[in-house]
Design an enzyme around this catalytic site. Structure first.
Site, PDB file in Angstrom:
ATOM      1  N   GLU A  98      -7.667   5.062  -4.480  1.00  0.00           N
ATOM      2  CA  GLU A  98      -6.673   5.721  -3.778  1.00  0.00           C
ATOM      3  C   GLU A  98      -5.467   5.879  -4.451  1.00  0.00           C
ATOM      4  OE1 GLU A  98      -7.291   5.427   0.882  1.00  0.00           O
ATOM      5  OE2 GLU A  98      -7.194   3.295  -0.005  1.00  0.00           O
ATOM      6  N   ASP A 114       0.870  -1.119  -0.092  1.00  0.00           N
ATOM      7  CA  ASP A 114       0.054  -0.013  -0.042  1.00  0.00           C
ATOM      8  C   ASP A 114       0.839   1.277  -0.092  1.00  0.00           C
ATOM      9  OD1 ASP A 114      -1.954  -2.050   0.109  1.00  0.00           O
ATOM     10  OD2 ASP A 114      -2.583  -1.215   2.189  1.00  0.00           O
ATOM     11  N   GLU A 144      -7.063  -3.373  -3.861  1.00  0.00           N
ATOM     12  CA  GLU A 144      -8.690  -3.090  -3.721  1.00  0.00           C
ATOM     13  C   GLU A 144      -8.882  -1.763  -4.069  1.00  0.00           C
ATOM     14  OE1 GLU A 144     -10.671  -4.582   0.385  1.00  0.00           O
ATOM     15  OE2 GLU A 144      -9.164  -3.024   0.685  1.00  0.00           O
TER      16      GLU A 144
END
Length: 759
Positions: free
Chosen positions: A526, A445, A522
């Site tokens: 973002e 991430d 996912e």
């Protein structure tokens, strides 16, 4: 988003840090510094145990479709598309996966394409070893499965219908997944075609090869000086298809490379995909390239040139006999903020702004202490700052700027007892502590986390460029950008485009890519937040190369989202898939779920947040937006029938109101409840200003472009267009829109104009 919830552990670990920060080795970065080793109680980055010697001495690639090869102690499945491969010590496995429909307790389905029934390729004269990464170009890898004396190497590329093999000595054995029958498709002695389990495997050997069946295996006896071969699973068993594959089988791919070119005058992004080949036999140097839907759909340059296709988890992968192709996309601009609404009759905007300014410190620190939640908190408050500034509240602006700067300086200084950044020069990465969501231990991430920080730094740089200069805090921002978006290949400090999959056109969130379904992402939204942050930061600093990189990432990932998360063209989702969007995309699956909950509002919203002025792409397909939001009542009913309930029941209602407003402003404003739930990366101030702005301006009008990066156009139902442009430079700027509208924009300013152009 790879959120295998480690939240409370991350919070607790923040209180266990070594207090002797001065004992840690550091490196100055502008006014800040990074630690050169993690503190005693903190996790270190994972070890890259799967590298061949040829890959050492440069930053380690993470967050890729082949990352399992680099970090796993066991052989992982790699989803190359259309094939899956696995480089085990027992042999190199190649399979063409087929669709598997999985019913879930959510009363929907997941679509899987698992690695099953592979062809296994192994040496006869020596033992193979588990595969190691020997080379990585932009969408191809070379896998080493032997030793210096006994080499067995394979080349695998995204989209390629071939796997290329090379062996230093001896025969090669091919074990089919089920009893195989040799077909009579070809009379060429170099070619062996086998039918097994309903699939046709084609093995292409060099001149002089001799094929022998030994039990259930087929063995290729290769001439001493011709230790090469190619393997394919044919998309059909027609003679014409085999002839096509034979023609290109010995043009082995040796290098893959992407390049991009942005034309500012018309917002056009051209992306060129190029492969280099070596003719191992004959004179044919062209290969077959497998184009994904986002490559071939509406691409006039490949019309009439595509030859056959594979069904895959990404839809139809169509074959192009070529070593190069290009795509053309339009960059959809944005501005850093929208203008104020001083003439608006509603008083509640002033009220929520006052409350959000008063509660800003608490709202910035509402959840976690790590880089993800702290970053969300920073951007959350910077969007309140935008609204306060546009409405002339100078006291609020000063207060919020000081709050944001103080929090960033605390992190960037490297002197805080709990929060810091660590530069790992072995792996080639920047790590942030306290760790959240395995961002250190599994390298997950980084683009999500750092995107929030980069965007907030860009927002502050608009107001205080000296504070954001390299001599002060801008250098730390550049370091975060290098971590997620270094544009040079083969560097020692950071890998090339860490999280971005060049050929699939989107990012991957998992750093080490473990699991039977491959890598995953996912929260596509973002990722977009991060790439828009790069564009804004680069435009402020006059860095055209970084700006164009940001535009390439932003525009390309939006196109991939529309295909693989939203399927707006109905080219990808299986007919058995029941949902209107994907929330979790894997190498080998797509699902409507999240890592932390199966509550339907969060499942849907995770690919929307954060919605800001750079999220207008969510208005590209209004019909899809309305179809998607229309499923929430029934999804919620099913969820509650299982004895569950969202808490609060209107979870993320502000997010859905903003999403709807991009398609229908009046309906979006009607959906929003001032006293309802607030998504923890947003505020009532920003939501209401967003909704009222769209009510005034209308929905995004993508038919108009401009000769400047920071622009937006909106159109109301009555035909009135609103034109916005922001000038981040130090001199006045004239911006010309494609419909003839011109804006004169002062330095460091937002300009706007309206005119009626007809309904």
């Amino acid at each position: 988003m790879h959120k295998l919830f480690k939240f409370w552990g991350a919070v607790v670990s923040g209180f266990l840090l070594c207090t002797a920060t001065q004992a840690q080795p550091t490196q100055p970065i502008g006014a800040g510094q990074v630690l050169l080793a993690p503190r005693t109680a903190d996790n270190a980055a994972p070890k890259a145990i799967g590298l061949a010697d040829s890959m050492k001495g440069q930053a380690v690639p993470t967050n890729q479709w082949y990352s399992g090869l680099v970090f796993s102690p066991k052989a992982e499945v790699l989803f190359a598309q259309p094939y899956t491969v696995r480089a085990a010590a027992s042999g190199f496995e190649l399979a063409l996966p087929t669709r598997q429909v999985i019913a879930t307790e959510r009363q929907d389905t997941e679509i899987h394409y698992p690695h099953r029934a592979p062809l296994v390729i192994s040496p006869v004269s020596f033992k193979a070893t588990q595969g190691r990464l020997a080379k990585a170009s932009d969408w191809a890898v070379e896998i080493a499965m032997g030793s210096a004396a006994d080499r067995l190497d394979f080349t695998v590329a995204h989209g390629s219908p071939y796997v290329y093999g090379r062996i230093s000595r001896g025969p090669v054995a091919f074990q089919t997944p089920a009893s195989a029958q040799r077909t009579s498709l070809s009379t060429d002695e170099r070619v062996l075609t086998l039918n097994s389990g309903g699939q046709t495997f084609a093995l292409f050997g060099p001149s002089g090869v001799r094929w022998e069946q030994i039990g259930t295996q087929w063995v290729a006896h290769l001439p001493t000086d011709k230790g090469y071969f190619s393997v394919a699973v044919l998309p059909d068993n027609s003679p014409e298809t085999l002839a096509l594959f034979m023609r290109h089988a010995h043009a082995h791919i040796t290098q893959t490379q992407v390049s991009w070119h942005y034309t500012e005058t018309n917002n056009s992004l051209r992306t060129d995909y190029h492969v280099t080949t070596q003719a191992m036999e004959g004179t044919e140097t062209q290969t077959l390239l497998g184009l994904y839907p986002h490559h071939w759909h509406q691409n006039q340059s490949v019309n009439g040139k595509l030859k056959g296709q594979y069904e895959s988890i990404r839809g139809a992968i169509r074959l192009l006999p070529a070593n190069q192709f290009s795509t053309e996309l339009t960059y959809r601009g944005f501005v850093p903020f929208w203008p104020g609404l001083k003439d608006h009759s509603r008083n509640d905007l002033k009220a929520v702004l006052k409350a959000d300014v008063s509660n800003a410190r608490r709202n910035m620190l509402q959840i976690g202490n790590g880089p993800y939640w702290q970053g969300k908190g920073l951007q959350r408050i910077s969007k309140v700052l935008d609204v306060a500034e546009q409405h002339g509240d100078t006291n609020a602006v000063k207060r919020l700027q000081n709050l944001l700067k103080g929090r960033i300086e605390q992190w960037f200084s490297g002197t805080d007892r709990q929060t810091y950044f660590h530069l790992d020069k072995t792996l080639g990465t920047v790590l942030a502590y306290p760790e959240e969501y395995f961002a250190v231990e599994q390298m997950n991430d980084h683009h999500f986390h750092y995107g929030y920080w980069i965007r907030t730094m860009a927002d502050l740089a608009l107001r205080d460029p000296e504070w954001a200069s390299d001599a002060q805090w801008g250098a730390m921002t550049n370091l975060l950008i290098q971590d997620i978006a270094t544009a040079e290949r083969g560097r020692k400090d950071f890998p090339f485009l860490r999280t971005f999959d060049i050929y699939e056109g989107h990012s991957w969130a998992s750093g080490i890519g473990l699991g039977d379904l491959g890598n995953n992402q996912e929260s596509s939204s973002e990722a977009i937040n991060a790439w828009s942050a790069l564009i804004l930061w680069a435009e402020i600093r006059g860095d055209k190369a970084l700006r164009d990189l940001g535009i390439y990432l932003y525009t390309t990932e939006i196109e991939a989202i529309r295909h693989y998360w939203f399927d707006v063209h109905n080219l990808v989702f299986a007919p058995e898939y029941k949902n209107k969007e994907v929330s979790m995309l894997f190498g080998g699956a797509y699902k409507h779920n999240t890592w932390w909950t199966d509550e339907p509002r969060q499942i849907k919203g995770i690919n929307l947040l954060p919605i800001s002025t750079s999220s207008t792409y969510l208005g590209l397909d209004p019909a899809h937006t309305k179809r998607s939001l229309a499923t929430l009542p029934e999804d919620t009913r099913i969820f509650e029938s299982r004895g569950k309930r969202a808490n609060p029941t209107d979870m993320w209602q502000d997010l859905f109101a903003k999403y709807m407003a991009l398609a229908d402003p009046a309906q979006g404003l009607k959906m929003w409840n001032r006293w309802g739930a607030v998504e923890l990366g947003d505020t009532r101030t920003h939501t209401l200003h967003f909704l009222l702005s769209l009510e005034k301006m209308g929905t995004p009008d993508f038919s108009v472009t401009a000769d400047h990066v920071l622009h937006s156009v909106f159109k109301r139902a009555d035909g009135q267009r609103t034109y916005l442009a922001y000038n981040a430079g130090k001199t006045p700027l004239r911006v010309t829109f494609s419909d003839g509208q011109v804006l004169e924009v002062a330095a460091s300013s937002l300009a706007q104009a309206t005119r009626r152009v007809g309904p």
